[in-house]
Design a protein around this motif. Structure first.
Motif, PDB file in Angstrom:
ATOM      1  N   UNK A   1      55.337  52.627  37.417  1.00  0.00           N
ATOM      2  CA  UNK A   1      53.965  52.266  37.109  1.00  0.00           C
ATOM      3  C   UNK A   1      53.541  51.123  38.031  1.00  0.00           C
ATOM      4  N   UNK A   2      52.335  51.168  38.479  1.00  0.00           N
ATOM      5  CA  UNK A   2      51.863  50.152  39.404  1.00  0.00           C
ATOM      6  C   UNK A   2      50.834  49.241  38.753  1.00  0.00           C
ATOM      7  N   UNK A   3      50.387  48.248  39.519  1.00  0.00           N
ATOM      8  CA  UNK A   3      49.400  47.298  39.005  1.00  0.00           C
ATOM      9  C   UNK A   3      48.075  47.995  38.721  1.00  0.00           C
ATOM     10  N   UNK A   4      47.476  47.613  37.587  1.00  0.00           N
ATOM     11  CA  UNK A   4      46.169  48.125  37.207  1.00  0.00           C
ATOM     12  C   UNK A   4      45.207  46.946  37.116  1.00  0.00           C
ATOM     13  N   UNK A   5      43.932  47.214  37.395  1.00  0.00           N
ATOM     14  CA  UNK A   5      42.902  46.176  37.325  1.00  0.00           C
ATOM     15  C   UNK A   5      41.804  46.634  36.368  1.00  0.00           C
ATOM     16  N   UNK A   6      41.394  45.728  35.481  1.00  0.00           N
ATOM     17  CA  UNK A   6      40.347  46.020  34.499  1.00  0.00           C
ATOM     18  C   UNK A   6      39.236  44.984  34.629  1.00  0.00           C
ATOM     19  N   UNK A   7      38.018  45.445  34.826  1.00  0.00           N
ATOM     20  CA  UNK A   7      36.875  44.538  34.896  1.00  0.00           C
ATOM     21  C   UNK A   7      36.648  43.919  33.523  1.00  0.00           C
ATOM     22  N   UNK A   8      36.670  42.593  33.472  1.00  0.00           N
ATOM     23  CA  UNK A   8      36.464  41.877  32.209  1.00  0.00           C
ATOM     24  C   UNK A   8      35.024  41.379  32.122  1.00  0.00           C
ATOM     25  N   UNK A   9      34.458  40.969  33.255  1.00  0.00           N
ATOM     26  CA  UNK A   9      33.093  40.476  33.239  1.00  0.00           C
ATOM     27  C   UNK A   9      32.599  40.196  34.637  1.00  0.00           C
ATOM     28  N   UNK A  10      31.308  39.926  34.712  1.00  0.00           N
ATOM     29  CA  UNK A  10      30.703  39.548  35.991  1.00  0.00           C
ATOM     30  C   UNK A  10      29.613  38.523  35.717  1.00  0.00           C
ATOM     31  N   UNK A  11      29.284  37.775  36.753  1.00  0.00           N
ATOM     32  CA  UNK A  11      28.275  36.730  36.610  1.00  0.00           C
ATOM     33  C   UNK A  11      27.642  36.502  37.973  1.00  0.00           C
ATOM     34  N   UNK A  12      26.333  36.247  37.982  1.00  0.00           N
ATOM     35  CA  UNK A  12      25.654  35.924  39.231  1.00  0.00           C
ATOM     36  C   UNK A  12      25.838  34.433  39.487  1.00  0.00           C
ATOM     37  N   UNK A  13      26.460  34.127  40.618  1.00  0.00           N
ATOM     38  CA  UNK A  13      26.731  32.748  41.014  1.00  0.00           C
ATOM     39  C   UNK A  13      26.171  32.562  42.418  1.00  0.00           C
ATOM     40  N   UNK A  14      25.245  31.640  42.570  1.00  0.00           N
ATOM     41  CA  UNK A  14      24.661  31.405  43.880  1.00  0.00           C
ATOM     42  C   UNK A  14      23.977  32.632  44.464  1.00  0.00           C
ATOM     43  N   UNK A  15      23.395  33.454  43.606  1.00  0.00           N
ATOM     44  CA  UNK A  15      22.688  34.648  44.059  1.00  0.00           C
ATOM     45  C   UNK A  15      23.576  35.851  44.341  1.00  0.00           C
ATOM     46  N   UNK A  16      24.884  35.711  44.128  1.00  0.00           N
ATOM     47  CA  UNK A  16      25.814  36.828  44.370  1.00  0.00           C
ATOM     48  C   UNK A  16      26.575  37.165  43.093  1.00  0.00           C
ATOM     49  N   UNK A  17      26.825  38.437  42.914  1.00  0.00           N
ATOM     50  CA  UNK A  17      27.569  38.877  41.740  1.00  0.00           C
ATOM     51  C   UNK A  17      29.059  38.641  41.953  1.00  0.00           C
ATOM     52  N   UNK A  19      32.781  39.257  40.261  1.00  0.00           N
ATOM     53  CA  UNK A  19      33.467  40.101  39.284  1.00  0.00           C
ATOM     54  C   UNK A  19      34.848  39.531  38.977  1.00  0.00           C
ATOM     55  N   UNK A  20      35.191  39.575  37.695  1.00  0.00           N
ATOM     56  CA  UNK A  20      36.442  39.009  37.205  1.00  0.00           C
ATOM     57  C   UNK A  20      37.264  40.133  36.577  1.00  0.00           C
ATOM     58  N   UNK A  21      38.479  40.319  37.082  1.00  0.00           N
ATOM     59  CA  UNK A  21      39.336  41.404  36.601  1.00  0.00           C
ATOM     60  C   UNK A  21      40.658  40.878  36.071  1.00  0.00           C
ATOM     61  N   UNK A  22      41.146  41.539  35.038  1.00  0.00           N
ATOM     62  CA  UNK A  22      42.485  41.325  34.524  1.00  0.00           C
ATOM     63  C   UNK A  22      43.409  42.255  35.294  1.00  0.00           C
ATOM     64  N   UNK A  23      44.521  41.739  35.793  1.00  0.00           N
ATOM     65  CA  UNK A  23      45.531  42.548  36.459  1.00  0.00           C
ATOM     66  C   UNK A  23      46.709  42.721  35.511  1.00  0.00           C
ATOM     67  N   UNK A  24      47.228  43.920  35.423  1.00  0.00           N
ATOM     68  CA  UNK A  24      48.380  44.195  34.568  1.00  0.00           C
ATOM     69  C   UNK A  24      49.407  44.982  35.365  1.00  0.00           C
ATOM     70  N   UNK A  25      50.669  44.564  35.268  1.00  0.00           N
ATOM     71  CA  UNK A  25      51.739  45.289  35.935  1.00  0.00           C
ATOM     72  C   UNK A  25      52.997  45.223  35.077  1.00  0.00           C
TER      73      UNK A  25
END
Length: 84
Positions: A1-17, A19-25
């Motif tokens: 099994x390899x590393x998986x990434x799950x989007x937890x949330x996003x936020x606009x900071x300084x006009x750019x989105x 994205x924050x992901x949880x990594x699981x391995x």
């Protein structure tokens, strides 16, 4: 099994989105270890294997979102969080 990434949330900071992901391995035969990835404007930074608790890593990710941490600040914030 390899590393998986799950989007937890996003936020606009300084006009750019940002994205924050949880990594699981896999860690051993029955456990998982967790990390974090932050992506913004084509720049990505990740740290794997921070802890074995999904609850704690989600707390860290919520802290990163709340404080608008970008990929460039991830390492410093995680280092401080681990030492706290």
């Amino acid at each position: 099994m390899e590393m998986r990434a799950y989007l937890v949330g996003s936020k606009v900071v300084g006009g750019r989105t940002v994205e924050y992901r949880l990594l699981a391995e896999p860690f051993g035969e029955q456990l998982e270890q967790y990390g974090v990835e932050i992506t913004a404007a084509g720049i990505s930074s990740s740290i794997g294997g921070i802890c074995l608790s999904q609850g704690k890593i989600l707390d860290l990710i919520r802290l990163l979102i709340r404080n608008e941490v970008t990929p460039l600040g991830l390492r410093d914030v995680v280092d401080d969080w681990l030492l706290a």
